[in-house]
Design an enzyme around this catalytic site. Structure first.
Site, PDB file in Angstrom:
ATOM      1  N   TYR A  84       0.830  -1.221   0.000  1.00 18.32           N
ATOM      2  CA  TYR A  84       0.000   0.000   0.000  1.00 18.32           C
ATOM      3  C   TYR A  84       0.860   1.264   0.000  1.00 18.32           C
ATOM      4  CZ  TYR A  84      -3.932  -3.069   0.260  1.00 18.32           C
ATOM      5  OH  TYR A  84      -4.846  -4.050  -0.062  1.00 18.32           O
TER       6      TYR A  84
ATOM      7  N   ARG B 172       1.510   1.884  -3.584  1.00 15.00           N
ATOM      8  CA  ARG B 172       0.334   2.382  -4.300  1.00 15.00           C
ATOM      9  C   ARG B 172       0.056   3.845  -3.939  1.00 15.00           C
ATOM     10  NH1 ARG B 172      -4.558  -1.114  -4.080  1.00 15.00           N
ATOM     11  NH2 ARG B 172      -5.017   0.162  -5.881  1.00 15.00           N
TER      12      ARG B 172
ATOM     13  N   VAL C 131      -9.726   3.208  -4.021  1.00 12.37           N
ATOM     14  CA  VAL C 131      -9.090   3.737  -2.813  1.00 12.37           C
ATOM     15  C   VAL C 131      -8.234   4.962  -3.158  1.00 12.37           C
ATOM     16  CG1 VAL C 131      -9.197   1.539  -1.590  1.00 12.37           C
ATOM     17  CG2 VAL C 131      -7.170   2.059  -2.965  1.00 12.37           C
ATOM     18  N   ASP C 132      -8.212   5.338  -4.438  1.00 10.18           N
ATOM     19  CA  ASP C 132      -7.483   6.563  -4.811  1.00 10.18           C
ATOM     20  C   ASP C 132      -8.329   7.790  -4.459  1.00 10.18           C
ATOM     21  OD1 ASP C 132      -9.199   7.431  -7.061  1.00 10.18           O
ATOM     22  OD2 ASP C 132      -8.361   5.755  -8.190  1.00 10.18           O
TER      23      ASP C 132
ATOM     24  N   GLY D 100     -16.574   1.602 -15.173  1.00 11.84           N
ATOM     25  CA  GLY D 100     -15.271   0.960 -14.972  1.00 11.84           C
ATOM     26  C   GLY D 100     -15.183  -0.020 -13.824  1.00 11.84           C
TER      27      GLY D 100
ATOM     28  N   HIS E 243     -14.339   0.908  -0.222  1.00 10.46           N
ATOM     29  CA  HIS E 243     -13.194   0.063   0.137  1.00 10.46           C
ATOM     30  C   HIS E 243     -12.065   0.829   0.816  1.00 10.46           C
ATOM     31  CE1 HIS E 243     -14.656  -3.000  -3.114  1.00 10.46           C
ATOM     32  NE2 HIS E 243     -15.349  -3.060  -1.999  1.00 10.46           N
TER      33      HIS E 243
HETATM   34  P1  OAD Z   1     -11.676  -4.687 -11.870  1.00 11.24           P
HETATM   35  O1  OAD Z   1     -10.223  -4.730 -12.197  1.00 11.24           O
HETATM   36  O2  OAD Z   1     -12.330  -5.940 -11.416  1.00 11.24           O
HETATM   37  O3  OAD Z   1     -12.497  -4.178 -13.135  1.00 11.24           O
HETATM   38  C1  OAD Z   1     -12.074  -3.052 -13.840  1.00 11.24           C
HETATM   39  C2  OAD Z   1     -13.092  -2.761 -14.922  1.00 11.24           C
HETATM   40  O4  OAD Z   1     -12.660  -1.590 -15.582  1.00 11.24           O
HETATM   41  C3  OAD Z   1     -13.232  -3.863 -15.971  1.00 11.24           C
HETATM   42  O5  OAD Z   1     -14.601  -4.109 -16.214  1.00 11.24           O
HETATM   43  C4  OAD Z   1     -12.557  -3.254 -17.207  1.00 11.24           C
HETATM   44  O6  OAD Z   1     -13.164  -3.696 -18.429  1.00 11.24           O
HETATM   45  C5  OAD Z   1     -12.803  -1.787 -16.989  1.00 11.24           C
HETATM   46  N1  OAD Z   1     -11.857  -0.874 -17.655  1.00 11.24           N
HETATM   47  C6  OAD Z   1     -10.571  -1.073 -18.007  1.00 11.24           C
HETATM   48  N2  OAD Z   1     -10.071   0.041 -18.589  1.00 11.24           N
HETATM   49  C7  OAD Z   1     -11.067   0.966 -18.588  1.00 11.24           C
HETATM   50  C8  OAD Z   1     -11.180   2.321 -19.027  1.00 11.24           C
HETATM   51  N3  OAD Z   1     -10.170   2.969 -19.597  1.00 11.24           N
HETATM   52  N4  OAD Z   1     -12.363   2.941 -18.865  1.00 11.24           N
HETATM   53  C9  OAD Z   1     -13.427   2.299 -18.277  1.00 11.24           C
HETATM   54  N5  OAD Z   1     -13.373   1.041 -17.852  1.00 11.24           N
HETATM   55  C10 OAD Z   1     -12.209   0.374 -17.992  1.00 11.24           C
HETATM   56  O7  OAD Z   1     -11.880  -3.482 -10.808  1.00 11.24           O
HETATM   57  P2  OAD Z   1     -13.100  -3.204  -9.834  1.00 11.24           P
HETATM   58  O8  OAD Z   1     -14.381  -3.668 -10.414  1.00 11.24           O
HETATM   59  O9  OAD Z   1     -12.981  -1.798  -9.397  1.00 11.24           O
HETATM   60  O10 OAD Z   1     -11.082  -4.205  -3.824  1.00 11.24           O
HETATM   61  O11 OAD Z   1     -12.709  -4.143  -8.620  1.00 11.24           O
HETATM   62  C11 OAD Z   1     -13.480  -4.150  -7.456  1.00 11.24           C
HETATM   63  C12 OAD Z   1     -12.617  -4.403  -6.258  1.00 11.24           C
HETATM   64  O12 OAD Z   1     -11.795  -5.561  -6.472  1.00 11.24           O
HETATM   65  C13 OAD Z   1     -11.604  -3.304  -5.961  1.00 11.24           C
HETATM   66  O13 OAD Z   1     -12.164  -2.219  -5.256  1.00 11.24           O
HETATM   67  C14 OAD Z   1     -10.567  -4.028  -5.150  1.00 11.24           C
HETATM   68  C15 OAD Z   1     -10.477  -5.311  -5.933  1.00 11.24           C
HETATM   69  O14 OAD Z   1     -10.099  -6.443  -5.206  1.00 11.24           O
HETATM   70  C16 OAD Z   1     -10.250  -4.429  -2.802  1.00 11.24           C
HETATM   71  O15 OAD Z   1      -9.064  -4.571  -2.942  1.00 11.24           O
HETATM   72  C17 OAD Z   1     -10.939  -4.499  -1.475  1.00 11.24           C
END
Ligand code: OAD
Length: 230
Positions: free
Chosen positions: A56, A59, A91-92, A173, A107
């Site tokens: 972290y 990050r 978390v940003d 996203g 989160h």
């Molecule tokens: P993911 O990495 O699971 O999903 C990211 C999403 O962003 C995917 O659907 C991609 O297709 C999309 N994506 C990629 N580039 C993009 C762009 N330029 N514009 C728009 N979308 C884009 O991330 P999260 O769904 O945020 O939690 O993940 C949820 C949680 O899983 C996070 O908060 C984190 C992680 O484990 C913890 O660590 C507690």
């Protein structure tokens, strides 16, 4: 005076991707390089807290060097016309830095630290690292203010309430893989339209979702046009 329409934007890692922050589950994403359990779970913290602090700290340092992108800025700008709440899994602090004023961090937040035993004791640390051996006033190790796998999500009820009251929901996203956050969509009122911006196909059975298959910066520009006609 007419009340402003309520919008909730549920955001995930994809909205910050164009700012240079890696997503988790895309190819080349963070979870390909790191074992989730080791760096993002409460068991990981018990097993190897030094590794977690390092992860972290890196990050947080990276966050200092990036900027909000057009998608964050458009969401902030939409506050001029709508009562908009951002519910983010990120978390940003890029929504804050773009100027959004109502943000729920499901989160946690990278720029804060907390006591390991009392989740209510939270302190702003900016971009500095948490050093191994630092303690909270209650004597417990200082830890990142991040909600890890295996922990409760304290902001869930506030987020669910905001979504239930929304006239419109935007999803930007997120792969909608992580619960309980992904389940928030189910709280949306049946008459509330749901728009989703993501370059990849995201399925969410059981709800009609209007999909804009674009990156966040392009998709938000399109959504802004749609919303300003509302
Ligand atoms: P993911 O990495 O699971 O999903 C990211 C999403 O962003 C995917 O659907 C991609 O297709 C999309 N994506 C990629 N580039 C993009 C762009 N330029 N514009 C728009 N979308 C884009 O991330 P999260 O769904 O945020 O939690 O993940 C949820 C949680 O899983 C996070 O908060 C984190 C992680 O484990 C913890 O660590 C507690």
């Amino acid at each position: 005076m007419k009340a402003l329409k309520k919008i909730v934007a549920l955001t995930g890692a994809g909205i910050s991707a164009e700012s240079g922050i890696m997503t988790f589950r895309d190819s080349g994403g963070l979870w390909e390089k790191h074992e989730v359990r080791e760096v993002a779970s409460i068991e990981g913290w018990r097993k190897n807290p030094q590794l977690m602090l390092r992860f972290y700290n890196e990050r947080r340092k990276q966050l200092e060097g990036v900027e909000p992108n057009a998608a964050h800025h458009i969401l902030a700008e939409l506050e001029k016309k709508f009562d908009l709440t951002v519910v983010t899994q990120n978390v940003d602090n890029l929504h804050e830095r773009a100027g959004s004023s109502k943000i729920l961090h499901l989160h946690g937040e990278l720029t804060k630290a907390r006591s390991s035993t009392n989740p209510e004791w939270v302190v702003d640390i900016g971009y500095r690292p948490i050093e191994w051996g630092e303690k909270a006033p209650d004597g417990s190790p200082l830890r990142p203010h991040i909600v890890w796998f295996g922990e409760a999500v304290p902001m869930m009820s506030q987020a669910a309430e905001a979504i239930a009251l929304a006239d419109m929901v935007l999803i930007i996203g997120t792969s909608l893989n992580v619960y309980p956050a992904a389940g928030l969509v189910e709280y949306a009122a049946p008459q509330a339209p749901i728009y989703l911006v993501d370059p990849n196909e995201i399925s969410y059975p059981g709800r009609e979702i209007i999909t804009i298959r674009e990156k966040a910066t392009v998709g938000m520009e399109q959504l802004k046009k749609i919303l300003t006609e509302c």
